[in-house]
Design an enzyme around this catalytic site. Structure first.
Site, PDB file in Angstrom:
ATOM      1  N   ASN A 195      47.892  66.645  26.442  1.00 20.37           N
ATOM      2  CA  ASN A 195      48.659  65.446  26.120  1.00 20.37           C
ATOM      3  C   ASN A 195      48.627  65.231  24.609  1.00 20.37           C
ATOM      4  O   ASN A 195      47.559  65.295  23.991  1.00 20.37           O
ATOM      5  CB  ASN A 195      48.067  64.212  26.799  1.00 20.37           C
ATOM      6  N   ARG A 199      50.006  67.841  33.539  1.00 22.01           N
ATOM      7  CA  ARG A 199      49.120  68.916  33.047  1.00 22.01           C
ATOM      8  C   ARG A 199      48.472  69.660  34.207  1.00 22.01           C
ATOM      9  O   ARG A 199      48.371  70.883  34.190  1.00 22.01           O
ATOM     10  CB  ARG A 199      48.045  68.350  32.111  1.00 22.01           C
TER      11      ARG A 199
END
Length: 93
Positions: free
Chosen positions: A40, A21
């Site tokens: 996520n 990320r």
């Protein structure tokens, strides 16, 4: 005038717990003119939402698929839509 789009991509593979990320955010900021987030998901995937010029979103999608990412990408599924707005920068969630 550039066409503005919304890209939603779901990235499968070993993409959680490896900085995926964070690197997605850095890449979106490097590409420029993109807002959105990387998140996520409970099933192990990462969801990436990016809004901005179509060519910039396409460049981010190419990066997600290129394999030059942390971890291991087994596949990316995407949908295209019209921008919804409401984002301030590109975030990790």
């Amino acid at each position: 005038m550039k066409e503005e789009v919304r890209l939603t991509a779901w990235v499968r593979g070993r993409v959680q717990g490896v900085g995926f990320r964070w690197f997605t955010r850095v890449t979106a900021l490097r590409i420029g003119e993109l807002v959105g987030f990387a998140l996520n998901l409970d099933d192990g995937r990462v969801q990436v939402v990016a809004e901005g010029p179509k060519d910039r979103c396409e460049e981010l999608l190419e990066w997600l698929r290129a394999g030059d990412t942390p971890g291991r990408v087994d596949g990316v599924t995407e949908i295209w839509d019209t921008p919804r707005g409401g984002y301030d920068g590109f975030a990790t969630r």
